[in-house]
Design an enzyme around this catalytic site. Structure first.
Site, PDB file in Angstrom:
ATOM      1  N   CYS A 127      36.237 -35.798  -0.552  1.00 28.46           N
ATOM      2  CA  CYS A 127      35.670 -37.597  -0.623  1.00 28.46           C
ATOM      3  C   CYS A 127      34.646 -36.942  -2.375  1.00 28.46           C
ATOM      4  O   CYS A 127      34.374 -38.416  -2.721  1.00 28.46           O
ATOM      5  CB  CYS A 127      34.727 -37.544   0.434  1.00 28.46           C
TER       6      CYS A 127
ATOM      7  N   THR B   8      36.680 -44.615   4.959  1.00 34.67           N
ATOM      8  CA  THR B   8      35.427 -46.133   5.221  1.00 34.67           C
ATOM      9  C   THR B   8      36.570 -46.926   6.456  1.00 34.67           C
ATOM     10  O   THR B   8      35.219 -47.465   6.488  1.00 34.67           O
ATOM     11  CB  THR B   8      35.495 -46.667   3.526  1.00 34.67           C
TER      12      THR B   8
ATOM     13  N   GLU C 204      29.169 -40.725   6.050  1.00 37.72           N
ATOM     14  CA  GLU C 204      29.699 -40.253   4.759  1.00 37.72           C
ATOM     15  C   GLU C 204      31.115 -40.454   5.153  1.00 37.72           C
ATOM     16  O   GLU C 204      32.022 -40.056   5.108  1.00 37.72           O
ATOM     17  CB  GLU C 204      29.759 -38.667   4.334  1.00 37.72           C
TER      18      GLU C 204
END
Length: 504
Positions: free
Chosen positions: A306, A252, A272
């Site tokens: 993830c 992120t 993503e």
């Protein structure tokens, strides 16, 4: 001077590397295998023992500019191809991937460290996206609209957006490329692929198969960069007006940087990003099923995914049973080691900084009172990057590991009593990629599925991703979707066409 790859063969002629015809050590730009203009290279290491596999070019912003020019030039002709032509091209690429699946899996295991069984599964999974988008390319249709006036015809056309930059991670170096590139090519875009500096060899192997499949020069380009050049190359891909779409899978914080850099050209962006998946086991659940799901969801790729289960919440009435059965399965099913060896199920973490982080989080928790049920230490007899499968309970908010995405083989397990309470805890983080829960109460399934703030949910299932489904998250886990019929949307422009004054 002999390359390190050739030296390795001379020292160890029985090495399985001899059969790896897809192992390339140059970048791929404009249909040619090229070094960096700086002539600099960087080493690709096997995380099992840190041995050098080979050296690859350390591409600079000058090399990247050449790749952008190549992709832009190729786009002018490639955008005119028919859906059938692109479908056939992707199908040929897919067929070659299937034919070379074992070699692709061996390369993946060498540079990533995951077991051959997991690598084979990733290759099969990654191949499926190219197969899917070879079919989806022929289903990209426009629309005929109902005009408000009799002398008009209205329609919507869908056209390829242009050059697409694809920045992919190390944890799924095959599937993250095929999921992005398959969609972009199906739409009629050309691609610049920037793989992780940790795992560039799989990307280069895919480029070789694309070359063999007959892709026109410039449609697929692969630029390899070290950590030293990665940020500047990524910035150019974001800020170049000739790149019209950027797709990124990664953390992120990095995604936010790329998002900001893309603003200058108002680029189409697909992100993503990080996840912190909750895994909830309700009172009315099948614990054996939940344990099986937890094993796959938590420990796949040694916890480095993830969508890994990260925060376990187990109902008080199921807590002890789940812990006992989970520990039994870990002891029975997990065998860590060199992923290329028979019987090994799980490999090392990707780099020393990741091992340091996991160890620091576990030690901090234990020091502050968390209960360690198993693991909690490095397995240095196996290699420098191995960490034992670990279970922690009694974790509270004073501990750094609480609520943190761990990206390692560590399960943090909490107790709960109330449905609303556990949903609140599950939604308490700023990200929302995937979530999992186990329940045999149909009403509860629909209630909780509606409340969880995530983009994907596994109900009584720990492995949920497939080519047919839309992959992506909400909140700070990203923008857009990959796979499914929605996967091409980030690579298409919609053009409205109004034809007026038609005489009848």
């Amino acid at each position: 001077m002999l390359s390190s790859f050739r030296l390795l063969l001379l020292r160890n002629p029985s090495s399985s590397y001899r059969s790896l015809s897809l192992l390339k050590n140059q970048a791929y730009v404009d249909g040619k295998w090229v070094p960096s203009t700086s002539c600099e290279t960087f080493a690709v290491h096997n995380p099992v023992d840190n041995a050098i596999i080979t050296q690859v070019p350390d591409m600079t912003i000058e090399d990247t500019a050449l790749a952008i020019t190549s992709a832009k030039s190729a786009f002018h002709s490639f955008r005119k191809t028919t859906a059938k032509e692109r479908s056939d091209l992707l199908r040929c690429w897919y067929n070659l991937m299937v034919q070379h699946s074992e070699e692709l899996a061996e390369i993946l295991t060498k540079e990533n460290g995951k077991s051959l069984a997991e690598s084979r599964a990733e290759i099969k999974y990654g191949n499926s996206f190219v197969e899917w988008f070879s079919e989806e390319s022929r289903r990209i249709n426009g629309e005929i609209l109902q005009a408000p006036l009799r002398n008009r015809k209205l329609m919507i056309l869908k056209q390829p957006i242009g050059v697409a930059a694809l920045i992919t991670p190390w944890n799924f170096p095959h599937a993250m490329i095929t999921r992005k590139a398959g969609a972009a090519i199906a739409a009629g875009c050309t691609c610049i692929i920037k793989p992780s500096e940790d795992t560039p060899l799989t990307a280069l192997a895919l480029a070789k198969l694309a070359e063999d499949a007959g892709f026109p020069a410039g449609v697929i380009n692969v630029i390899t960069t070290s950590l030293k050049n990665s940020a500047t190359v990524g910035k150019l891909l974001c800020e170049s007006p000739d790149v019209r779409a950027l797709s990124f899978t990664g953390s992120t914080p990095v995604g936010k940087i790329l998002y900001e850099q893309c603003a200058s050209t108002v680029k189409r962006i697909s992100l993503e990003l990080g996840g912190n998946a909750p895994f909830i086991i309700f009172e009315k659940s099948n614990v054996d099923l939940a344990v099986t799901g937890a094993m796959a969801c938590k420990f796949r790729n040694t916890g480095q995914t993830c969508v890994s289960a990260n925060r376990f919440y187990v109902h008080n009435k199921k807590f002890d049973e789940f812990i006992d059965k989970f520990m039994e399965r870990i002891s029975k099913d997990i065998k860590m080691g060199d992923g290329s060896r028979e019987g090994v199920t799980h490999g090392p973490l990707i780099k020393s900084s990741q091992v340091d982080t996991v160890e620091k989080l576990v030690n901090d928790a234990v020091k502050k009172g968390a209960k360690l049920h198993c693991g909690g230490k490095r397995l240095e007899d196996l290699g420098p990057l191995f960490f034992a499968p670990t279970i922690l309970t009694d974790v509270d908010e004073t501990m750094e590991i609480c609520g943190k995405e761990i990206f390692g083989p560590v399960a943090v397990i909490h107790r709960f009593d109330d449905e609303d309470e556990v949903v609140r805890m599950a939604n308490s983080v700023p990200v929302g990629l995937a979530g999992y829960f186990y329940s045999e109460d149909l009403s509860q399934i629909f209630r909780v599925a509606g409340k969880l703030e995530v983009g994907m949910i596994g109900v009584n299932e720990g492995l949920i991703s497939c080519a047919e489904a839309a992959f992506g998250g909400v909140k700070e886990s990203g923008i857009g979707r990959e796979g499914s019929s929605h996967g091409v949307e980030d690579f298409l422009d919609i053009k409205y066409l109004c034809i007026g004054n038609i005489q009848y």
